[in-house]
Write an enzyme that holds these catalytic residues in place. Structure first.
Site, mmCIF file in Angstrom:
data_model
loop_
_atom_site.group_PDB
_atom_site.id
_atom_site.type_symbol
_atom_site.label_atom_id
_atom_site.label_comp_id
_atom_site.label_asym_id
_atom_site.label_seq_id
_atom_site.Cartn_x
_atom_site.Cartn_y
_atom_site.Cartn_z
ATOM 1 N N GLY A 152 0.836 -1.205 0.000
ATOM 2 C CA GLY A 152 0.000 0.000 0.000
ATOM 3 C C GLY A 152 0.864 1.246 0.000
ATOM 4 O O GLY A 152 1.787 1.370 0.806
ATOM 5 N N GLY A 153 0.554 2.163 -0.908
ATOM 6 C CA GLY A 153 1.372 3.365 -1.078
ATOM 7 C C GLY A 153 0.605 4.645 -0.806
ATOM 8 O O GLY A 153 0.849 5.668 -1.427
ATOM 9 N N GLY A 154 -0.347 4.586 0.134
ATOM 10 C CA GLY A 154 -0.975 5.827 0.589
ATOM 11 C C GLY A 154 -0.086 6.484 1.631
ATOM 12 O O GLY A 154 1.090 6.124 1.793
ATOM 13 N N ALA A 178 0.124 6.256 4.875
ATOM 14 C CA ALA A 178 0.710 5.381 5.888
ATOM 15 C C ALA A 178 1.835 4.536 5.301
ATOM 16 O O ALA A 178 2.916 4.409 5.891
ATOM 17 C CB ALA A 178 -0.366 4.486 6.502
ATOM 18 N N HIS A 207 -19.946 9.733 7.355
ATOM 19 C CA HIS A 207 -19.680 11.179 7.281
ATOM 20 C C HIS A 207 -20.993 11.917 7.017
ATOM 21 O O HIS A 207 -21.755 11.511 6.153
ATOM 22 C CB HIS A 207 -18.664 11.454 6.171
ATOM 23 N N ARG A 241 -18.709 13.702 13.859
ATOM 24 C CA ARG A 241 -19.439 13.173 12.702
ATOM 25 C C ARG A 241 -20.597 12.262 13.081
ATOM 26 O O ARG A 241 -21.644 12.298 12.451
ATOM 27 C CB ARG A 241 -18.452 12.449 11.802
ATOM 28 N N ARG A 271 -14.076 8.693 14.854
ATOM 29 C CA ARG A 271 -12.869 9.459 14.576
ATOM 30 C C ARG A 271 -13.211 10.934 14.416
ATOM 31 O O ARG A 271 -14.217 11.279 13.798
ATOM 32 C CB ARG A 271 -12.221 8.956 13.287
#
Lengths: 595, 248
Positions: free
Chosen positions: A10-12, A14, A236, A285, A387
């Site tokens: 994963g390359g987001g 994080a 959301h 939210r 969150r």
């Protein structure tokens, strides 16, 4: 030294932050991603990133940020990791500042901050309304630098298939498939970090990207990793419903002064401001979403009787709006056709984020499988039952630091398996068998149609309001869907970028993870944060101040519980109609009364 | 039959097979975009004439026009499929892969070249490390606002698709790269690598190969002032060349 090698999946934000920190520790990284990393889902984050820099000199502090986060999370969170994250946050902002992120600034040239939900201090640093994109690009640039130096090898267009895990549960690498050739390949590594984001696609339409299937997290779970608090899905409050997905209208719209209203008795009713005088439009939210849902679904007061309310920016200065919120105004204009500088936007809640995820250790972000780490939305660490806005970018980046610090110690103790090749081959064979099966599928079901049904059944029963009978029904429906998965027919047997075959694999994972979420919700007979059951409307700390832990069995998830670790902040009533200090006093009074 | 959408799609089953066309007719959904049409084909991969076929391959991720993945040629114009709304398009909607990059399958092309070029021009700010060293340099807000626009480039490749100078025969790196050079040369720390970047844009494939067609700025979905960037970086390269000459 040079033989230290870790796989990051994963390359987001994080994944990239972890990659950078590992490189700085002299550890080489194989970075696996299904998309060029610059196209990861982090680009969708809009509003900003929280850090108590106290740039307005009003007395904000990391402790306040910590308290807001734990309170916002309805106390379902181990407090120490949150505390450390909030303490690190200002340094993280300065790091991005040094990397050249074009954060909005004041006229003096300092960082600008804005308000966000669930906080009384302005502590959200931002780059227009494309903050996630800007932070991701900054990390992408740094990773490109390490790629040029030979520290990172990027495997773009590779799809994670399976961990290479030995009989003791220790992870020694993974199998990933080159999607262009549909050939699975072995990646040998001393540790694997998954940073694959959330599972929003399980709900069909969400604010998530199409790539957010939760597939990798599910595979880790199937291979023995514990999955925690799966039932906590953030809805959301403000998104634009679409035919393909729902598009986020950032909380920053309200942070900059936007107001939510509907029409009641011919007049504008600013219901959030009326119901929650202390926080108004900037309630967290879960609270805003329930209010909008109630107004539209129960009171039937949505716009023209439909499930929509107004989010109004049109009374504000258009130049100001362009500078602070340009990115989302553009999205609204392009996809809806109206100009939010002139008319109020029409919005409705949408599935957005998973607070739950792979269970990780408080200090190291390592899962219960030694050598498997989890970073970002894919872990369960920082957000509890709800969150706060602009805390997700922070937690993604912070996880990179946690793993960067923990990894050298783990690698020092790491022991190679006696026969890696045999172990790897065993897992490779499993993957090959799965694809042989999928390629041979010739039933009458279509995976995309099953997905559409999955999305509808999950959205109807597992989002804003949950009832036990509906959840039980859903468990049965998911089993039915899994049966039908076995009767899928494949239209495409090509060995070149076969997206259909890959999706069939992902579909099985999505149904499996949906069961984890649903069972967790079914068994949690209380209301806390995003999890709301009218039959059990109150928070029940006595029975449920604990994390739901799902363990894989072939017969479905087995649920156990783990106590929440409290460090500084005793649980108190959560009431956004009044100031936070009031709730502290209320808790104190209650305690004294009880003595 | 309810209202439908007609599509004509250029297909190619592998990198070295020849392209062919297929037509589709899918149910119309309110507010539909091109992505939703392609999903409908996945649900029922049958051509307009009732012939069974394979689902069309395409790339997509965010669907909000911030990731750049779903770039393709739609009715002759290069753009993102997510923000291409059916109601605004003439039918049959014609979909083709981008032509300046090798086709992987159907509408999927390999745009790795753009990312490789970002390495060539050192498109990064050279920081000493991620450890705590205090804030970065102060930047005046008006300057910040200009360069924020440049940093919205999502490496989609629209500007390269329409550039007459960017093709297999030339090494010209194109507007996307030049604009990134402008961004990083502007940044006070990024400027440490300014000379390296300008040298990378001096030789073969450099900024002087721009033919001034100005197509790039017309198609940029993020409305990045690409021609200003080319002008500005062109000046920087000229000054650098003079400096190099005097320093000899």
């Amino acid at each position: 030294m040079s033989d230290k090698r870790v796989v990051v999946v994963g390359g987001g934000l994080a994944g990239l932050m972890t990659t950078i920190r590992l490189c700085e520790e002299g550890i080489k990284v194989d970075l696996i991603s299904i998309v060029p990393v610059k196209r990861s889902h982090s680009v969708c984050a809009q509003g900003g990133i929280n850090a108590a820099l106290d740039l307005h000199g009003k007395g904000d502090s990391p402790y306040e940020h910590y308290d807001d986060t734990v309170y916002g999370a309805d106390f379902l969170v181990n407090q120490l990791p949150v505390k450390r994250m909030c303490e690190k946050a200002p340094e993280i902002i300065y790091m991005f500042d040094r990397m050249g992120v074009m954060f909005n600034r004041t006229m003096e040239g300092n960082l600008d901050v804005r308000a966000f939900g669930g906080a009384k201090f302005k502590r959200t640093v931002f780059a227009g309304a494309t903050t996630g994109q800007q932070l991701l690009y900054a990390l992408d640039e740094q990773v490109r630098r390490f790629t040029a130096e030979g520290m990172v090898k990027q495997w773009i267009g590779y799809d994670f298939q399976r961990l290479i895990v030995d009989e003791n549960g220790v992870v020694h690498g993974c199998i990933a498939m080159n999607m262009n050739t549909m050939k699975p390949e072995v990646f040998k590594a001393q540790a694997v970090v998954v940073a694959t984001g959330g599972p929003g696609y399980i709900f069909g339409k969400s604010t998530n990207s199409f790539i957010n299937t939760g597939s990798v997290a599910c595979t880790c779970y199937e291979q023995g990793a514990k999955y925690a608090n799966g039932e906590f899905i953030q809805i959301h409050p403000t998104a634009i419903p679409g035919s393909d997905k729902n598009r986020l209208m950032s909380e920053s719209a309200r942070g900059e002064g936007g107001r939510v209203f509907t029409i009641k008795d011919g007049k504008r009713w600013y219901f959030l401001e009326e119901m929650y005088p202390a926080y108004g439009n900037l309630v967290p939210r879960d609270i805003a979403t329930r209010a909008i849902f109630d107004v539209c679904v129960n009171q039937k007061l949505g716009i023209d009787g439909k499930n929509m309310v107004y989010l109004d920016l049109s009374f504000m200065d258009p130049d100001y709006l362009d500078r602070k919120l340009g990115g989302i105004l553009e999205i609204y204009e392009k996809f809806v056709g109206d100009d939010p500088r002139k008319v109020p936007m029409k919005v409705f809640p949408s599935v957005h984020y998973s607070m739950g995820g792979l269970w990780v250790d408080d200090d190291t972000d390592m899962t219960n499988l030694p050598g498997l780490f989890a970073a970002g939305e894919v872990n369960y660490q920082y957000h509890g039952a709800n969150r706060l806005g602009a805390n997700s970018l922070l937690s993604c980046v912070y996880d990179g630091f946690v793993i960067g610090s923990a990894m050298p110690g783990y690698l020092k103790e790491y022991k190679e398996p006696q026969d890696f090749d045999a172990l790897a081959n065993k897992h490779l064979t499993e993957v090959e068998k799965l694809y042989e099966k999928i390629y041979a599928m010739d039933g009458s079901e279509n995976a995309k149609k099953l997905h559409e049904e999955l999305g509808v059944m999950m959205t109807e029963r597992m989002t804003v309001v949950r009832y036990n009978d509906k959840l039980e029904e859903l468990m049965g429906m998911l089993d039915g869907l899994m049966d039908r998965w076995n009767h899928i027919g494949i239209h495409d047997r090509s060995k070149v970028l076969n997206q259909e075959v890959i999706f069939v694999k992902d579909m099985q994972k999505m149904i499996t993870l949906a069961k984890v979420m649903t069972k967790g919700a079914l068994l949690r007979n209380e209301s806390r944060g995003a999890h709301y059951k009218p039959e059990f409307p109150n928070r029940d700390d006595e029975n449920f101040l604990k994390h739901t832990i799902a363990t894989y069995t072939p017969d479905g998830p087995e649920i156990s519980y783990e106590p929440v670790k409290i460090a500084d902040i005793p649980p108190r009533p959560r009431n956004y109609a009044v100031d936070k200090e009031e709730t502290k006093k209320m808790a104190q009074k209650k305690n004294e009364g009880g003595k | 039959m309810a209202e439908t959408v007609r599509l004509r799609i250029k297909r190619q089953l592998s990198p070295d097979s020849s392209p062919f066309w297929e037509e589709f007719e899918v149910p119309m959904i309110h507010g539909m975009n091109v992505i939703a049409c392609l999903v409908e084909i996945q649900k029922n991969p049958v051509t307009k004439d009732g012939k069974k076929t394979t689902p069309v391959a395409w790339e997509c991720s965010c669907l909000e026009e911030v990731c750049g993945a779903c770039t393709m040629i739609i009715n002759g114009r290069v753009r993102q499929a997510c923000s291409a709304l059916v109601k605004d398009l003439e039918q049959p909607i014609v979909l083709e892969p981008m032509t300046k990059f090798p086709v992987v399958r159907d509408l999927v092309v390999d745009r790795q070249k753009m990312f490789d070029n970002l390495i060539k021009v050192k498109a990064w700010v050279p920081i000493d490390g991620t450890h705590h060293m205090g804030p970065g340099p102060k930047i005046p807000e008006p300057e910040r606002a200009i360069h924020y626009e440049l940093s919205k480039c999502m490496t989609c490749g629209c500007c390269l698709e329409v550039c007459p100078q960017f093709n297999e025969k030339s090494d010209f790196m194109g507007a996307q790269i030049i604009s990134q050079v402008r961004l990083f040369n502007f940044h006070p720390t990024g400027a440490s690598l300014k000379e390296d970047r300008l040298h990378a844009l001096m030789g073969k494939g450099g900024v002087h190969e721009c033919g001034n067609a100005q197509n790039c700025v017309e198609v940029c979905p993020k409305e990045i002032p690409l021609t200003h960037s080319i002008g500005e970086v062109g000046r920087q390269v000229t000054l650098q060349a003079l400096k190099d000459w005097f320093m000899k």
